[in-house]
Design a protein around this motif. Sequence first.
Motif, mmCIF file in Angstrom:
data_model
loop_
_atom_site.group_PDB
_atom_site.id
_atom_site.type_symbol
_atom_site.label_atom_id
_atom_site.label_comp_id
_atom_site.label_asym_id
_atom_site.label_seq_id
_atom_site.Cartn_x
_atom_site.Cartn_y
_atom_site.Cartn_z
ATOM 1 N N ALA A 97 0.875 -1.376 -0.089
ATOM 2 C CA ALA A 97 -0.153 -0.106 0.143
ATOM 3 C C ALA A 97 0.841 1.258 0.003
ATOM 4 C CB ALA A 97 -1.037 0.082 1.286
ATOM 5 N N PRO A 99 3.938 1.940 -1.499
ATOM 6 C CA PRO A 99 4.492 2.385 -2.640
ATOM 7 C C PRO A 99 3.298 2.467 -3.747
ATOM 8 C CG PRO A 99 5.300 0.045 -1.943
ATOM 9 C CD PRO A 99 4.439 0.428 -1.038
ATOM 10 N N ALA A 100 2.213 2.032 -3.466
ATOM 11 C CA ALA A 100 0.947 2.315 -4.329
ATOM 12 C C ALA A 100 0.513 3.690 -4.183
ATOM 13 C CB ALA A 100 -0.174 1.030 -4.219
ATOM 14 N N TYR A 102 2.201 5.979 -3.024
ATOM 15 C CA TYR A 102 2.909 6.784 -3.371
ATOM 16 C C TYR A 102 2.953 7.101 -4.900
ATOM 17 C CZ TYR A 102 7.640 8.897 -4.316
ATOM 18 O OH TYR A 102 8.567 9.976 -5.072
ATOM 19 N N ALA A 103 3.017 6.036 -5.505
ATOM 20 C CA ALA A 103 2.849 6.114 -7.044
ATOM 21 C C ALA A 103 1.498 6.892 -7.661
ATOM 22 C CB ALA A 103 2.897 4.622 -7.662
ATOM 23 N N LEU A 104 0.446 6.694 -6.741
ATOM 24 C CA LEU A 104 -0.793 7.285 -7.375
ATOM 25 C C LEU A 104 -0.879 8.942 -6.959
ATOM 26 C CD1 LEU A 104 -3.402 4.218 -6.337
ATOM 27 C CD2 LEU A 104 -2.578 5.249 -8.601
ATOM 28 N N LEU A 107 3.381 10.464 -8.654
ATOM 29 C CA LEU A 107 4.097 10.256 -9.794
ATOM 30 C C LEU A 107 3.093 10.719 -11.224
ATOM 31 C CD1 LEU A 107 5.774 7.102 -8.890
ATOM 32 C CD2 LEU A 107 6.921 9.519 -8.970
ATOM 33 N N ARG A 108 2.207 11.447 -11.129
ATOM 34 C CA ARG A 108 1.470 11.852 -12.154
ATOM 35 C C ARG A 108 1.014 10.657 -13.230
ATOM 36 N NH1 ARG A 108 4.689 16.293 -11.368
ATOM 37 N NH2 ARG A 108 6.094 15.670 -13.023
ATOM 38 N N LEU A 109 0.711 9.452 -12.685
ATOM 39 C CA LEU A 109 0.586 8.342 -13.621
ATOM 40 C C LEU A 109 -0.891 8.814 -14.348
ATOM 41 C CD1 LEU A 109 1.380 5.411 -11.401
ATOM 42 C CD2 LEU A 109 2.772 6.389 -13.211
ATOM 43 N N THR A 163 -4.014 1.929 1.182
ATOM 44 C CA THR A 163 -3.396 2.779 -0.437
ATOM 45 C C THR A 163 -4.210 4.060 -0.184
ATOM 46 O OG1 THR A 163 -3.233 0.637 -1.438
ATOM 47 C CG2 THR A 163 -3.308 2.528 -2.643
ATOM 48 N N MET A 167 -2.243 7.663 0.013
ATOM 49 C CA MET A 167 -2.318 8.480 -1.023
ATOM 50 C C MET A 167 -2.633 9.955 -0.598
ATOM 51 S SD MET A 167 -5.101 6.883 -4.222
ATOM 52 C CE MET A 167 -5.406 8.329 -5.260
ATOM 53 N N PHE A 192 12.436 8.633 -2.983
ATOM 54 C CA PHE A 192 11.154 8.035 -2.490
ATOM 55 C C PHE A 192 11.528 7.357 -0.782
ATOM 56 C CE2 PHE A 192 8.642 3.866 -1.908
ATOM 57 C CZ PHE A 192 7.510 4.455 -1.385
ATOM 58 N N LEU B 45 5.479 0.387 -8.798
ATOM 59 C CA LEU B 45 5.353 0.507 -7.137
ATOM 60 C C LEU B 45 4.014 0.177 -7.253
ATOM 61 C CD1 LEU B 45 6.899 3.682 -6.072
ATOM 62 C CD2 LEU B 45 7.623 1.768 -5.932
ATOM 63 N N LEU B 46 3.303 0.528 -8.212
ATOM 64 C CA LEU B 46 1.613 0.185 -7.869
ATOM 65 C C LEU B 46 1.286 -1.515 -8.014
ATOM 66 C CD1 LEU B 46 -1.013 1.639 -7.685
ATOM 67 C CD2 LEU B 46 -1.149 1.946 -10.336
#
Lengths: 285, 328
Positions: A97, A99-100, A102-104, A107-109, A163, A167, A192, B45-46
Amino acid sequence: MATQRTTRQKETRRHLLIYAGLTPFVLIAVFPIYWMLITAFKQEPDLYRMGNIPFWFNLPPTLKNFSILFYQTHFGDWIINTMTISAWVALITLLTAVPAGYALARLRLPGAENIGIAIFMTYLVPGIILFLPLSRVVATLGLQDSWWALVLVYPTFTIPFCTWLMMGFFKTVPMEMEEAARVDGCGQLGAFLRVVLPVSVPGVLTSVIFAFTLSMQDFLYGLAFVSPGDQKPVPVGVPTELIRGDVYFWGSLMGAALLVGLPVAVLYNFFLDRFIQGITGGVVK
Amino acid sequence: MTTASLRGGPEPTARAAVVSAPAPTAERAWWGTHSAQRKIFGYTLLAPAALYVLLLVGAPFLFSLWLAVSDANVGDPVARFIGLENFRAAWEMDTFWIAMRNSVVFLVVAAIFKSLLGTSLAFLLLQNFRGKKLIRGLVVIPFTLPIAISVLSWKWMYDSQFSVINWVLSRLGLIGTYGSDSWPIWLGQPHLALAACIAVNVWRTFPFSAIVLLAGFTSVPLEVIDAAKVDGCSFFQRFRHVVVPMIFPILMIGLLFDTVFTLSDLSVVYLLTQGGPGNASKILPVLAYQIGIQAGNLGRGAAIALFLVPLLLPALFLVLRNLKRREY
């Protein structure tokens, strides 16, 4: 002088009114816990004397109920099971959760928002719909009748919730921190791990707490997947194993409830606002 | 250059060349850029979380759809497709309809009581007074206790003979003594059992309603209320036209979460009455558990659990709409 006194009187009156309004709520909320407490320390004959006032000890208090709990039941095992399960669940939850989240958040995915919502929505898929297919999964993996089954399934609700929580948390960390780290030569992973994560310790701890308290709220999965007496977690073991047929050892039952419930309630209490923020999803700013 | 290419653009091979020629550089650029690295890093990461959820929530959900149309049971590992047979069988079961009705009654009655209690409590907690933190901490205890644990305490309070509730009622002269007709056996009498279960749900969740409402109230900026006051709005106008619309989204979310949790929770009823006496307090989750696990009929159990979906769907839809509005 006179006006001062009247304002003070007014203030006192207002306080009294509020307390009067709150008293029934506090009584309703706390009485069952008080009832657990007093029952747990009562001698057995004292529980069944309807002639006396039941709200206080009519016979001297005793610790016998607790000794029964620890010496004649699996209570000790259940506590250890629960602690071990929670530790594993917390570990799995953190490794996925954090890393997820953080990514969400950072990281402007493309599609990050929708992915975040999709993951959170799975928190709302009730266990009652999932437990039958999951019982097949658990059986296929050979985990039935062991607490490992719960280590496998509890993250299905802790990961979505945490998660979402992470976020929200990572969004509050200033972007400049990472930029500075990148300028100083950190890679993405370095930024990170070495810069963002250390300042996010409160958020990570909150996730651990929720991995623990949410696991403690489960009853269905524990009931459905784990039947041997010594493999159960506390919240399942206490109500299913301490009752034999129609014989209720109320003293020990309430003692167990108290020992398990109170620490969880206190811990959860401190993090309740976070929970509410989590599920209302930032509608409240 | 051929005539074909003059008339209709490049020939297929040439067209392919045109399209693919810049591709290697574009690809290199795609891999090499900062944003591409960021994307790869991000999706990596996700991935663990997404996979876990897909494999253990997404796949089981689909699997439950399959179970519901199969004759899967615990003893026989090979399940055959039997169409809508499980749904039809449930539909024709009296117990199913009793459970369905009880579930709806449970949900609605509990919602009415917890919103009344929750609103009054929220208004009280909105005031400033000494000891507020302590009182708030005490009032939310029911919600924070593990559910199976607090139900035990209620089971003891509902005891058929030594119920403390009955002791109080009896001393107040509201009911007779043990053994008389007016002595309620909370978990043993058909018309009381469901009410007793609902009471526990209300007890457990009214603090949640209150805290959600409180969070909503405190999110309304004071300036907005003051502005309305200046404009000459009365208290009720302010409440109706300013406060309610502003806290509506959070109100919905609170309500919908509660709907999902209340509808799908089996622990209260399971631990208090097992759905009895008879089927008087049976709700859908308890029925699904009894048929799916205790009777081992996985297919039938899954079908019954799926009957919750139409009840939950509006809730899920509304939550989704509200989450979309979340600001970043």
